[in-house]
Design a protein around this motif. Structure first.
Motif, PDB file in Angstrom:
ATOM      1  N   THR A  23      37.664  42.040  37.880  1.00 44.16           N
ATOM      2  CA  THR A  23      38.493  43.239  38.059  1.00 44.16           C
ATOM      3  C   THR A  23      39.512  43.116  39.190  1.00 44.16           C
ATOM      4  OG1 THR A  23      36.808  44.232  39.508  1.00 44.16           O
ATOM      5  CG2 THR A  23      36.678  44.732  37.149  1.00 44.16           C
ATOM      6  N   LEU A  24      39.282  42.185  40.117  1.00 44.15           N
ATOM      7  CA  LEU A  24      40.250  41.992  41.199  1.00 44.15           C
ATOM      8  C   LEU A  24      41.562  41.434  40.658  1.00 44.15           C
ATOM      9  CD1 LEU A  24      37.957  40.437  43.966  1.00 44.15           C
ATOM     10  CD2 LEU A  24      38.944  42.739  43.955  1.00 44.15           C
ATOM     11  N   GLN A  25      42.647  41.819  41.255  1.00 45.33           N
ATOM     12  CA  GLN A  25      43.959  41.309  40.886  1.00 45.33           C
ATOM     13  C   GLN A  25      44.380  40.215  41.855  1.00 45.33           C
ATOM     14  OE1 GLN A  25      45.581  42.526  38.041  1.00 45.33           O
ATOM     15  NE2 GLN A  25      43.579  43.517  37.811  1.00 45.33           N
ATOM     16  N   TYR A  26      45.126  39.245  41.356  1.00 55.71           N
ATOM     17  CA  TYR A  26      45.630  38.198  42.243  1.00 55.71           C
ATOM     18  C   TYR A  26      46.453  38.811  43.369  1.00 55.71           C
ATOM     19  CZ  TYR A  26      48.653  34.571  44.052  1.00 55.71           C
ATOM     20  OH  TYR A  26      49.334  33.735  44.891  1.00 55.71           O
ATOM     21  N   GLY A  27      46.202  38.346  44.593  1.00 54.83           N
ATOM     22  CA  GLY A  27      46.932  38.848  45.744  1.00 54.83           C
ATOM     23  C   GLY A  27      46.139  39.912  46.485  1.00 54.83           C
ATOM     24  N   TYR A  28      46.834  40.830  47.127  1.00 53.48           N
ATOM     25  CA  TYR A  28      46.165  41.841  47.944  1.00 53.48           C
ATOM     26  C   TYR A  28      45.501  42.911  47.086  1.00 53.48           C
ATOM     27  CZ  TYR A  28      48.208  39.942  52.214  1.00 53.48           C
ATOM     28  OH  TYR A  28      48.534  39.121  53.269  1.00 53.48           O
ATOM     29  N   ASN A  29      44.268  43.265  47.461  1.00 50.47           N
ATOM     30  CA  ASN A  29      43.520  44.342  46.830  1.00 50.47           C
ATOM     31  C   ASN A  29      42.957  45.238  47.933  1.00 50.47           C
ATOM     32  OD1 ASN A  29      42.628  43.444  43.674  1.00 50.47           O
ATOM     33  ND2 ASN A  29      43.244  41.771  45.029  1.00 50.47           N
ATOM     34  N   THR A  30      42.952  46.540  47.702  1.00 50.93           N
ATOM     35  CA  THR A  30      42.298  47.477  48.612  1.00 50.93           C
ATOM     36  C   THR A  30      41.082  48.060  47.911  1.00 50.93           C
ATOM     37  OG1 THR A  30      44.406  48.035  49.669  1.00 50.93           O
ATOM     38  CG2 THR A  30      42.557  49.540  50.025  1.00 50.93           C
ATOM     39  N   LEU A  31      39.892  47.839  48.473  1.00 55.14           N
ATOM     40  CA  LEU A  31      38.657  48.323  47.879  1.00 55.14           C
ATOM     41  C   LEU A  31      38.506  49.827  48.132  1.00 55.14           C
ATOM     42  CD1 LEU A  31      36.165  45.431  48.693  1.00 55.14           C
ATOM     43  CD2 LEU A  31      37.819  45.636  46.840  1.00 55.14           C
ATOM     44  N   PRO A  32      37.593  50.496  47.372  1.00 50.61           N
ATOM     45  CA  PRO A  32      37.427  51.951  47.523  1.00 50.61           C
ATOM     46  C   PRO A  32      37.141  52.406  48.949  1.00 50.61           C
ATOM     47  CG  PRO A  32      36.344  51.207  45.531  1.00 50.61           C
ATOM     48  CD  PRO A  32      36.810  49.974  46.242  1.00 50.61           C
ATOM     49  N   ASP A  33      36.465  51.548  49.746  1.00 47.89           N
ATOM     50  CA  ASP A  33      36.158  51.960  51.121  1.00 47.89           C
ATOM     51  C   ASP A  33      37.265  51.602  52.103  1.00 47.89           C
ATOM     52  OD1 ASP A  33      35.923  49.232  51.294  1.00 47.89           O
ATOM     53  OD2 ASP A  33      33.854  49.212  52.000  1.00 47.89           O
ATOM     54  N   GLY A  34      38.396  51.090  51.562  1.00 48.72           N
ATOM     55  CA  GLY A  34      39.545  50.805  52.414  1.00 48.72           C
ATOM     56  C   GLY A  34      39.673  49.347  52.845  1.00 48.72           C
ATOM     57  N   GLU A  35      38.671  48.507  52.571  1.00 47.37           N
ATOM     58  CA  GLU A  35      38.772  47.098  52.970  1.00 47.37           C
ATOM     59  C   GLU A  35      39.884  46.418  52.176  1.00 47.37           C
ATOM     60  OE1 GLU A  35      36.050  43.086  53.556  1.00 47.37           O
ATOM     61  OE2 GLU A  35      35.519  44.501  51.961  1.00 47.37           O
ATOM     62  N   GLU A  36      40.706  45.657  52.878  1.00 49.33           N
ATOM     63  CA  GLU A  36      41.784  44.917  52.230  1.00 49.33           C
ATOM     64  C   GLU A  36      41.407  43.439  52.154  1.00 49.33           C
ATOM     65  OE1 GLU A  36      46.447  45.367  52.481  1.00 49.33           O
ATOM     66  OE2 GLU A  36      45.771  44.010  54.078  1.00 49.33           O
ATOM     67  N   ILE A  37      41.542  42.870  50.982  1.00 52.85           N
ATOM     68  CA  ILE A  37      41.271  41.441  50.785  1.00 52.85           C
ATOM     69  C   ILE A  37      42.433  40.818  50.023  1.00 52.85           C
ATOM     70  CG2 ILE A  37      38.770  41.832  50.704  1.00 52.85           C
ATOM     71  CD1 ILE A  37      39.221  41.091  47.571  1.00 52.85           C
ATOM     72  N   TYR A  38      42.476  39.491  50.086  1.00 53.85           N
ATOM     73  CA  TYR A  38      43.454  38.726  49.302  1.00 53.85           C
ATOM     74  C   TYR A  38      42.662  37.893  48.312  1.00 53.85           C
ATOM     75  CZ  TYR A  38      47.763  36.121  48.306  1.00 53.85           C
ATOM     76  OH  TYR A  38      48.879  35.586  47.706  1.00 53.85           O
ATOM     77  N   PHE A  39      42.900  38.066  47.016  1.00 58.51           N
ATOM     78  CA  PHE A  39      42.099  37.410  45.982  1.00 58.51           C
ATOM     79  C   PHE A  39      42.878  36.294  45.304  1.00 58.51           C
ATOM     80  CE2 PHE A  39      40.617  37.201  41.478  1.00 58.51           C
ATOM     81  CZ  PHE A  39      39.387  36.620  41.735  1.00 58.51           C
ATOM     82  N   ILE A  40      42.210  35.126  45.161  1.00 61.50           N
ATOM     83  CA  ILE A  40      42.784  33.968  44.470  1.00 61.50           C
ATOM     84  C   ILE A  40      41.830  33.556  43.358  1.00 61.50           C
ATOM     85  CG2 ILE A  40      43.477  31.552  44.703  1.00 61.50           C
ATOM     86  CD1 ILE A  40      44.149  32.176  47.644  1.00 61.50           C
ATOM     87  N   PRO A  41      42.249  33.645  42.089  1.00 63.24           N
ATOM     88  CA  PRO A  41      41.347  33.345  40.984  1.00 63.24           C
ATOM     89  C   PRO A  41      41.139  31.860  40.711  1.00 63.24           C
ATOM     90  CG  PRO A  41      43.462  34.076  40.136  1.00 63.24           C
ATOM     91  CD  PRO A  41      43.519  34.241  41.628  1.00 63.24           C
ATOM     92  N   ASN A  42      42.027  30.995  41.209  1.00 62.95           N
ATOM     93  CA  ASN A  42      41.849  29.549  41.044  1.00 62.95           C
ATOM     94  C   ASN A  42      42.613  28.820  42.140  1.00 62.95           C
ATOM     95  OD1 ASN A  42      41.890  26.794  40.308  1.00 62.95           O
ATOM     96  ND2 ASN A  42      41.753  27.279  38.137  1.00 62.95           N
ATOM     97  N   PRO A  43      41.907  28.200  43.104  1.00 65.39           N
ATOM     98  CA  PRO A  43      42.602  27.587  44.248  1.00 65.39           C
ATOM     99  C   PRO A  43      43.296  26.279  43.911  1.00 65.39           C
ATOM    100  CG  PRO A  43      40.256  27.123  44.379  1.00 65.39           C
ATOM    101  CD  PRO A  43      40.440  28.064  43.218  1.00 65.39           C
ATOM    102  N   ALA A  44      42.987  25.690  42.742  1.00 63.76           N
ATOM    103  CA  ALA A  44      43.539  24.377  42.408  1.00 63.76           C
ATOM    104  C   ALA A  44      44.998  24.436  42.003  1.00 63.76           C
ATOM    105  CB  ALA A  44      42.715  23.745  41.288  1.00 63.76           C
ATOM    106  N   LEU A  45      45.511  25.631  41.760  1.00 70.69           N
ATOM    107  CA  LEU A  45      46.834  25.755  41.168  1.00 70.69           C
ATOM    108  C   LEU A  45      47.933  26.078  42.166  1.00 70.69           C
ATOM    109  CD1 LEU A  45      45.794  27.690  37.950  1.00 70.69           C
ATOM    110  CD2 LEU A  45      46.337  25.259  38.172  1.00 70.69           C
ATOM    111  N   GLY A  46      47.614  26.085  43.465  1.00 71.93           N
ATOM    112  CA  GLY A  46      48.660  26.434  44.408  1.00 71.93           C
ATOM    113  C   GLY A  46      48.336  26.082  45.837  1.00 71.93           C
ATOM    114  N   LEU A  47      49.181  26.550  46.720  1.00 69.32           N
ATOM    115  CA  LEU A  47      49.037  26.393  48.160  1.00 69.32           C
ATOM    116  C   LEU A  47      49.520  27.690  48.792  1.00 69.32           C
ATOM    117  CD1 LEU A  47      48.646  24.662  50.756  1.00 69.32           C
ATOM    118  CD2 LEU A  47      51.017  23.908  50.475  1.00 69.32           C
TER     119      LEU A  47
END
Length: 424
Positions: A393-417
């Motif tokens: 359910t996470l989207q690539y890039g920045y996500n804000t969770l219901p409790d306000g925590e901000e994360i950066y999500f990467i679905p596959n690290p092999a494809l970039g830098l």
């Protein structure tokens, strides 16, 4: 003849556009035996599987004998299921496993004086140039080196001569090229051309393989949602195909963030990542983007071991991911000959640590948390962590969770830098 083909749409080149280019690359050639050297399953999203399948069938229809030698490097050979998943209906017995310890012939060496020059005097030993003996077999009228250009932690940008001298090369080149990269500093090289490791491979190609009929077939790809998009196809026998591909990959495969990431969550597809040897791409590719004091959380449901073979697995268990200074100190101790005999493992241990700059946590299912912690990582239970950070359910890039925590999500690290623009 060189071909530089760019996609006109964001979805990438169509299969028919790729197929036509591949057929064109064979025109005017009288071929009886062809060797194809594609990447293995760890480069699933390179589109090399489709390219290899097209070449195989077109060549067979022309009455040509075709052998396929996957560029395994130090990876384990592909299973029949993996080969079918990547290459389609090519018979499994066509694939020839490469053994980097036993299947090679020595061509010469990169001299010590040259090594000192390109490494700013950080490396003083020569490097033996070895390659799978099939590459030197005169029966082959054409050798197709197929692969993806993408940012890489050891060399800067992957492929071209790396596919040969590392992918189907010998232990000395694999070990020393990795260690040279670690000593010189991966942050100085990632995403760049003309690095010291690239110069080693260029030297080998220019001095020892210039007479072999090698045609490079390079892709630049992204894979949003797991769907391969081929943005460019570069075919030819010169370095220019690499340079054109690098320029496009730098545009498509490097993502800048405006400030250091405080919490980065990376998902490792279990069909692709079963060891920390491969899974630590999550560390390599994000380390230039994560803030000091931040955290990298690796969702690793398929990781079941550390190394890709038993020797490397034991070395990782023995020495752990404990930082550059620690590994270099261990490397210099006379009693640690096993580490010096496996320089690629030593380099990997350096690359896989944050040097205490940020926290690395592996969330696992198939290996115990105690084992993960024994090599210097923090650990977490996968199911517990995935309930909060759901990779579906996470989207690539920045996500804000219901409790306000901000994360950066990467679905596959092999494809970039990923790089913090503030520090680039």
């Amino acid at each position: 003849m060189e071909q530089f083909i760019y996609a006109n749409q964001e979805e990438g080149l169509t299969q028919e556009e790729i197929r036509c280019a591949l057929i064109s690359s064979l025109e005017g050639r009288s071929l009886q035996h062809v060797l194809i050297i594609p990447p293995d399953f760890t480069r699933l999203h390179s589109n090399a599987g489709y390219i290899t399948n097209v070449y195989y069938h077109v060549l067979k229809e022309q009455g040509c004998e075709v052998d396929i030698l996957p560029a395994l490097g130090t990876h384990v050979p592909m299973t029949e299921e993996e080969a079918a998943g990547m290459y389609g209906d090519i018979p499994f017995d066509v694939f020839i496993p490469h053994n980097w310890r036993t299947d090679v012939v020595r061509l010469g060496e990169v001299p010590a004086e040259y090594m000192e020059k390109i490494t700013e005097n950080l490396w003083h030993d020569p490097v033996s140039v070895e390659i799978n003996r099939l590459v030197m077999d005169e029966k082959y009228d054409l050798i197709l080196s197929v692969g993806q250009v993408v940012p890489h932690e050891v060399i800067g940008m992957a492929n071209h001569a790396k596919n040969l001298f590392v992918g189907v090369g010998g232990s000395d080149m694999i070990n020393k090229s990795h260690m040279v990269g670690a000593v010189y500093g991966m942050e100085r090289m990632m995403g760049k051309d003309h690095t010291p490791v690239r110069k080693i491979l260029d030297y080998g190609l220019e001095h020892f393989l210039c007479h072999r009929p090698i045609l490079f077939v390079l892709t630049v790809c992204t894979a949003p949602g797991g769907n391969i998009r081929t943005h460019g196809l570069f075919i030819g026998d010169t370095r220019k195909v690499l340079e054109k591909a690098i320029a496009l990959s730098q545009e498509k495969n490097i993502d800048f963030v405006e400030t250091g990431i405080r919490k980065c969550v990376v998902y490792l597809d279990p069909s692709e990542f079963r060891s920390t040897w491969l899974g630590n791409k999550s560390v390599y590719r994000t380390r230039m983007a994560i803030a000091d004091g931040g955290e990298l959380l690796v969702l690793a449901p398929g990781v079941e071991r550390f190394g890709e073979d038993e020797t490397v697995d034991q070395l990782i268990r023995k020495y752990g991911y404990r930082g550059r200074i620690h590994i270099l100190e261990q490397f210099e101790k006379p009693e640690n000959q096993d580490l010096r005999d496996n320089m690629s493992a030593a380099a990997h241990l350096i690359h896989g640590s944050s040097d205490d700059r940020f926290r690395i946590t592996y969330a696992v299912k198939k290996i115990s948390r105690k084992e993960i912690e024994s090599v210097g990582f923090h650990s977490a239970d996968y199911d517990e962590v995935a309930a909060r950070y759901n990779p579906e359910t996470l989207q690539y890039g920045y996500n804000t969770l219901p409790d306000g925590e901000e994360i950066y999500f990467i679905p596959n690290p092999a494809l970039g830098l990923w790089i913090n623009r503030e520090k680039f």
